[in-house]
Enzyme design. Structure first.
Site, PDB file in Angstrom:
ATOM      1  N   HIS A  80       0.852  -1.195   0.000  1.00 50.07           N
ATOM      2  CA  HIS A  80       0.000   0.000   0.000  1.00 50.07           C
ATOM      3  C   HIS A  80       0.882   1.237   0.000  1.00 50.07           C
ATOM      4  CE1 HIS A  80      -3.827   2.142   1.476  1.00 50.07           C
ATOM      5  NE2 HIS A  80      -2.892   3.070   1.486  1.00 50.07           N
ATOM      6  N   LYS A  85       1.735  10.776  -5.166  1.00 50.39           N
ATOM      7  CA  LYS A  85       1.874  11.898  -4.233  1.00 50.39           C
ATOM      8  C   LYS A  85       3.292  12.071  -3.706  1.00 50.39           C
ATOM      9  CE  LYS A  85      -2.838  11.491  -2.281  1.00 50.39           C
ATOM     10  NZ  LYS A  85      -3.343  10.345  -3.025  1.00 50.39           N
ATOM     11  N   HIS A 231      -9.476   2.057   1.131  1.00 45.86           N
ATOM     12  CA  HIS A 231      -9.142   2.740   2.385  1.00 45.86           C
ATOM     13  C   HIS A 231     -10.391   2.679   3.266  1.00 45.86           C
ATOM     14  CE1 HIS A 231      -5.955   4.282  -0.109  1.00 45.86           C
ATOM     15  NE2 HIS A 231      -5.490   5.107   0.811  1.00 45.86           N
ATOM     16  N   GLU A 234     -10.352   5.276   8.146  1.00 51.32           N
ATOM     17  CA  GLU A 234      -9.031   5.786   8.491  1.00 51.32           C
ATOM     18  C   GLU A 234      -9.087   6.960   9.455  1.00 51.32           C
ATOM     19  OE1 GLU A 234      -4.992   7.592   6.384  1.00 51.32           O
ATOM     20  OE2 GLU A 234      -6.737   7.138   5.157  1.00 51.32           O
ATOM     21  N   ASN A 331       2.188   6.698   2.528  1.00 49.64           N
ATOM     22  CA  ASN A 331       2.726   7.919   1.921  1.00 49.64           C
ATOM     23  C   ASN A 331       4.175   8.144   2.317  1.00 49.64           C
ATOM     24  OD1 ASN A 331      -0.300   8.175   2.411  1.00 49.64           O
ATOM     25  ND2 ASN A 331       0.051   9.787   0.917  1.00 49.64           N
TER      26      ASN A 331
END
Length: 436
Positions: A80, A85, A231, A234, A331
């Site tokens: 994941h 980004k 997702h 979260e 991320n």
């Protein structure tokens, strides 16, 4: 370490006296120690592992490179991530560190800067980081609404081909669950996913339209033979997306793969709701990936207040029910997480401390190797006869030593050959970061 030159090894040779997590060796050739490690000799020929045997016994399989008990892991799998980004922090910082601040910063940066060249260079930078750290497969989510969606998928397709044979890439189309009900937005998502062989995804939250959005995702997945990767729960303590996802999978008797990411709200549910939901998840065959570093960074962040809700999902309780569980990078150096380097060793090290994946260590190392490889359907994550010799060797003789120091030094073999493990310089992206 003594013996073979690992940059130019002979045709057949042996990595002697390695220690490997037993959970990553399907056919154990020796006893397992208190940490769950097995001591092995690993015979290699060409690109592949040809034999595994108890340490010190492979004396007739070629020259020996003695590891003196050092830890060895197979190729790692990052299930994941958000490569579209990644590494924009310098030009798009999240000034208050909140989830809303991250959304605002990414939205503005995407509109202003996400050209093909920008995406291509940041994708490549991220993949060079992951490759140097020993990762062999990555799944990335791609923002798939609006005019930039096709550009991101086009760059992903290029990168998949460019990196074929080094890192296997998969992609998930990502839009808000409310947008799934929008015909135009959903058509864009579905067309891009089908064109590029991806998976259907969405991010869920508390909304009266959750059931309708999920129903449309399931219907499209069934019609086109697609997997689902969502997702789930979260950012909202009151989210019930995991329960709704499991119920719908069971009602529809969905047979495709389903991965639920985050699932953070489970940590603050009462015991009855936890038991009920996790029983449904197990019955539905849903796998779960936790993103501990990103969620710790974002959740319960308020200026001047120490956070209470730390956002890690219930890995122990899920695993006890037979639910496949994993951890991943999420991320990296973007508004949703200011840090990170696509290093799964760092992810595991932090997850072990945050979620108490120790005492005993057991088969927890599988969550960055065997389990995500199985979910992605790639050959990786285990040491077995016939598998490609993608290995990472660490200057540690136990899991305790491995987890005790920052995970920087390692030797990475790809197809039995040592690679350059130098990560790219942040300065490589400086000209991109000077954009407004």
């Amino acid at each position: 370490m003594t013996g073979v030159d690992l940059k130019t090894p002979p045709a057949a040779w042996v990595l002697a006296h390695a220690r490997v997590p037993a959970c990553l060796v399907p056919a154990l050739p020796g006893p397992v120690d208190a940490e769950g490690l097995v001591a092995l000799d690993i015979a290699l020929e060409g690109l592949r592992i040809t034999r595994l045997a108890p340490a010190g016994t492979l004396l007739d399989a070629g020259p020996r490179h003695d590891l003196a008990g050092r830890l060895v892991l197979p190729g790692l799998v990052d299930l994941h991530t958000h490569l579209d980004k990644g590494f924009i922090w310098k030009r798009a910082p999240n000034l208050d560190g909140t989830f809303d601040g991250a959304v605002e910063a990414v939205t503005a940066d995407r509109a202003a800067n996400w050209t093909e060249d920008d995406l291509r260079r940041r994708f490549d930078f991220a993949l060079r980081c992951a490759y140097a750290h020993g990762t062999v497969a990555i799944r990335t989510h791609l923002d798939s609404d609006g005019p930039r969606a096709a550009t991101a998928w086009r760059v992903f397709g290029e990168m998949r081909e460019t990196w074929r044979g080094r890192i296997a890439l998969q992609a998930v189309g990502l839009i808000a669950i409310d947008h799934v009900r929008d015909d135009a937005a959903f058509a864009t998502l579905l067309n891009l996913v089908r064109e590029h062989g991806g998976l259907l995804g969405s991010y869920t939250y508390v909304t009266p339209h959750l059931a309708a959005g999920l129903e449309r995702l399931f219907a499209a997945a069934e019609r086109h033979g697609l997997g689902l990767d969502l997702h789930v729960d979260e950012r909202d303590r009151h989210g019930n997306g995991l329960d709704a996802l499991a119920r719908m999978a069971l009602e529809r008797r969905f047979e495709g793969p389903i991965l639920a990411g985050h699932c953070c709200a489970m940590a603050v549910k009462d015991a009855h709701e936890i038991d009920r939901t996790l029983d449904l998840v197990a019955r539905a065959g849903i796998a779960v990936v936790s993103l501990p570093m990103c969620n710790l960074y974002l959740q319960d962040r308020h200026a001047g207040r120490t956070p209470r809700w730390r956002g890690v999902t219930l890995l122990h309780e899920m695993k006890a029910r037979g639910i496949p569980v994993m951890v991943a990078s999420d991320n990296t150096r973007d508004p949703f997480y200011a840090y990170g380097d696509l290093d799964l060793v760092e992810v595991y090290r932090e997850a072990a401390r945050i979620a108490h994946l120790d005492h005993p260590h057991g088969d927890w190392p599988a969550i960055i190797a065997r389990e995500p490889a199985a979910h992605m359907g790639v050959e990786a994550g285990v040491l077995a006869t016939g598998t490609t010799a993608d290995l990472s060797i660490f200057p540690a003789r136990s899991l305790n030593e491995w987890l005790s120091r920052a995970p920087t030094e390692r030797l990475v073999l790809r197809g039995g050959l040592a690679i350059d493990t130098a990560v790219p310089d942040y300065a490589d992206l400086d000209d991109l970061m000077e954009r407004p």
